[in-house]
Design a protein around this motif. Structure first.
Motif, PDB file in Angstrom:
ATOM      1  N   VAL A   1       1.515   2.265  -3.635  1.00 27.78           N
ATOM      2  CA  VAL A   1       0.384   2.959  -4.268  1.00 27.78           C
ATOM      3  C   VAL A   1       0.274   4.388  -3.757  1.00 27.78           C
TER       4      VAL A   1
ATOM      5  N   ASN B   1       0.820  -1.208   0.000  1.00 21.39           N
ATOM      6  CA  ASN B   1       0.000   0.000   0.000  1.00 21.39           C
ATOM      7  C   ASN B   1       0.854   1.259   0.000  1.00 21.39           C
TER       8      ASN B   1
ATOM      9  N   ALA C   1      -3.555  -0.929  -9.438  1.00 22.11           N
ATOM     10  CA  ALA C   1      -3.983  -0.171  -8.264  1.00 22.11           C
ATOM     11  C   ALA C   1      -3.564   1.288  -8.376  1.00 22.11           C
ATOM     12  N   ILE C   2      -2.356   1.527  -8.886  1.00 20.49           N
ATOM     13  CA  ILE C   2      -1.880   2.897  -9.068  1.00 20.49           C
ATOM     14  C   ILE C   2      -2.706   3.617 -10.128  1.00 20.49           C
TER      15      ILE C   2
ATOM     16  N   VAL D   1      -0.006  -4.221  -9.003  1.00 19.06           N
ATOM     17  CA  VAL D   1       0.322  -2.963  -8.330  1.00 19.06           C
ATOM     18  C   VAL D   1       0.067  -1.777  -9.264  1.00 19.06           C
TER      19      VAL D   1
END
Length: 388
Positions: free
Chosen positions: A31, A28, A66-67, A63
Motif C-alpha cells: 500500500v 502494508n 486499501a490502495i 489490497v
C-alpha cells in the motif's frame, strides 16, 4: 510509454541475510509503495493474485481497496486476476466495488495463472484451465456490459433468472487486458475480443514472448478490430528492478540476491535460463544496471515489442527504504527519457478509456461501448479485407 508498478506480493527471505518481514508489514509495504508510486508520477499500480506458494496475494481485491483509499489518480490494475479459478459473478461484484471506491480507476488483467496447485485447491482440473478461462471471461464481460443477464455454461450453475450484478462499475465496463506468459491461447483470446495484451516478459528470452505478441497482432487483425485499441503491456523480468550509479555497481550489490532467489526457485517449466546476474543483465529481461543501461534495455525491448505500458517490480526482499529509493530513482532517471523516446496514446485523449476515471472526466458514453463501436466500424469500413 506509460509505467506500472507490479507487486505479486512474494513473501520471501532475503537469500543473503535470511531476513524476512512479517505478513502485516509486507502487505502494508504494498500500500505504501502504491502511494509513493502515485506521488512519483507512475501511471498505474498492479497487484498480483496467487493461491499457492510463498505469496500473500490471495486477496488482491482487499489490497487494491486499501490502495484506493490512499490514492486519487493512479490507475489500479491486477497482475493477473486468476479468472480460471474464480466465479465471474463474484469477480464482477468485487472489482466493480473497487472501481466505485476509486471512481473509475480500475483496469483488470485476467489470466489462467501459472501456479498449477491453484486448480485442485478450488476443486478444478488443470486440464480445463483454458476452457475455464474462455467461458468465465465471456460471462464476466457480459455481466459488466449488460443488466438482466441470463446465461448457461459448463463450469458454473446457470443464471436462469435475469441477473444484474451490483454495484455496477463506475462509468461503464472497465477495460480488461489479458496476461500472456507461455502459450498462444491467452494471446488468441485477447485478439478474439479486441482487448489489449500484457506479455509477462519475465523469465524467458525475448524471442519467446515475441512469438506470442506476433500471434496476438495477427489474430487481432484477422478478427478485424480497430488497430487504435491494440495496446500492449510488458513485464520487466523476475527478481525486480535495481539501479545504481554504474551497471558494475548494480551487479555487485544485487547479484548475490538475484542469484540466491533464482537458485531457490525450482518450479519445472517456470525457471529462468538466466541463472547468474551477468547473463540476466546481458541477455535477459532483468532491469538491473545504471539508469542508462535500464533505459537502453527498455527501449531495446520496445523496438521489438512496440509496447505501450512498461511494468516494473521492486526487489521486495531488500530493506523497504532501499526499495523506495530504487522506485524514486527509476521515476527520476529512467521514466522521462523513455517517455520521450516511446510515445503512446494509452490513457491519452485518443484512448476512450483515458477519460474514464473521475479525475479525467468519466467518459460518457462509456469507454467499453465506444471501443466496441470502433471495432464494428473498422470491420464495416474494411469489409473487402475480411470477406474471405
Amino acid at each position: 510509454m506509460k509505467f506500472q508498478v507490479l507487486d505479486i506480493i512474494p513473501h520471501l527471505k532475503n537469500p543473503v541475510t535470511g531476513e524476512i518481514v512479517s505478513t502485516a508489514d509486507r502487505l502494508n509495504q504494498v500500500v505504501e509503495t502504491a502511494r509513493h508510486a502515485e506521488e512519483l508520477g507512475f501511471d498505474s499500480f498492479s497487484v498480483g493474485e496467487r493461491h499457492a506458494g510463498e505469496f500473500v496475494s490471495s486477496s488482491p481485491t482487499t489490497v487494491l481497496a486499501a490502495i484506493a483509499a490512499v490514492t486519487s489518480r493512479i490507475r489500479l490494475q491486477t497482475g493477473v486476476t486468476v479468472l480460471s479459478v474464480l466465479d465471474p459473478v463474484r469477480v464482477a461484484e468485487d472489482y466493480a466495488t473497487i472501481d466505485q471506491l476509486s471512481r473509475g480507476r480500475l483496469e483488470l488483467v485476467i489470466g489462467k495463472g501459472n501456479e498449477v496447485l491453484q486448480y485442485p485447491l478450488f476443486g478444478l482440473s488443470l486440464d480445463d484451465q483454458w476452457d475455464l478461462l474462455a467461458e468465465k471471461y465471456a460471462l464476466l464481460r457480459t455481466l459488466w456490459r449488460k443488466e438482466s443477464v441470463t446465461w448457461s455454461g459448463s463450469f458454473r450453475p446457470a443464471l436462469t433468472e435475469p441477473t444484474t450484478t451490483t454495484p455496477r462499475p463506475f462509468a461503464g465496463s472497465p477495460r480488461i487486458w489479458h496476461g500472456s506468459a507461455t502459450t498462444l491461447t491467452s494471446a488468441a483470446l485477447a485478439a478474439k475480443w479486441g482487448d489489449p495484451l500484457f506479455t509477462a516478459n519475465a523469465i524467458q528470452p525475448r524471442e519467446n514472448y515475441k512469438v506470442l505478441i506476433d500471434h496476438y497482432r495477427e489474430e487481432y487483425e484477422r478478427h478485424g478490430h480497430d488497430p487504435r485499441h491494440q495496446y500492449l503491456g510488458s513485464g520487466s523480468g523476475a527478481g525486480g528492478v535495481f539501479i545504481a550509479d554504474t551497471t558494475q555497481e548494480a551487479i555487485r550489490q544485487y547479484g548475490p540476491v538475484y542469484e540466491g532467489l533464482t537458485a531457490g526457485r525450482n518450479v519445472p517449466g517456470n525457471n529462468s535460463p538466466f541463472r547468474d546476474i551477468q547473463h540476466a543483465v546481458a541477455e535477459g529481461p532483468a532491469l538491473v544496471g545504471s539508469p542508462e543501461q535500464v533505459i537502453d534495455k527498455i527501449l531495446s525491448y520496445h523496438s521489438l515489442y512496440h509496447h505501450d505500458l512498461q511494468s516494473i517490480s521492486l526487489p521486495t526482499t531488500l530493506p523497504f527504504e532501499q526499495q523506495l529509493e530504487i522506485l524514486e530513482r527509476f521515476a527520476v532517471d529512467v521514466i522521462p527519457a523513455v517517455r520521450a523516446a516511446a510515445p503512446t496514446t494509452l490513457w491519452e485523449a485518443e484512448d476512450p478509456f483515458g477519460g474514464r476515471p473521475e479525475f479525467a472526466g468519466a467518459t460518457e458514453p462509456d469507454a467499453a461501448a465506444a471501443v466496441t463501436a470502433d471495432h464494428a466500424l473498422n470491420r464495416t469500413d474494411n469489409a473487402h479485407v475480411f470477406a474471405h
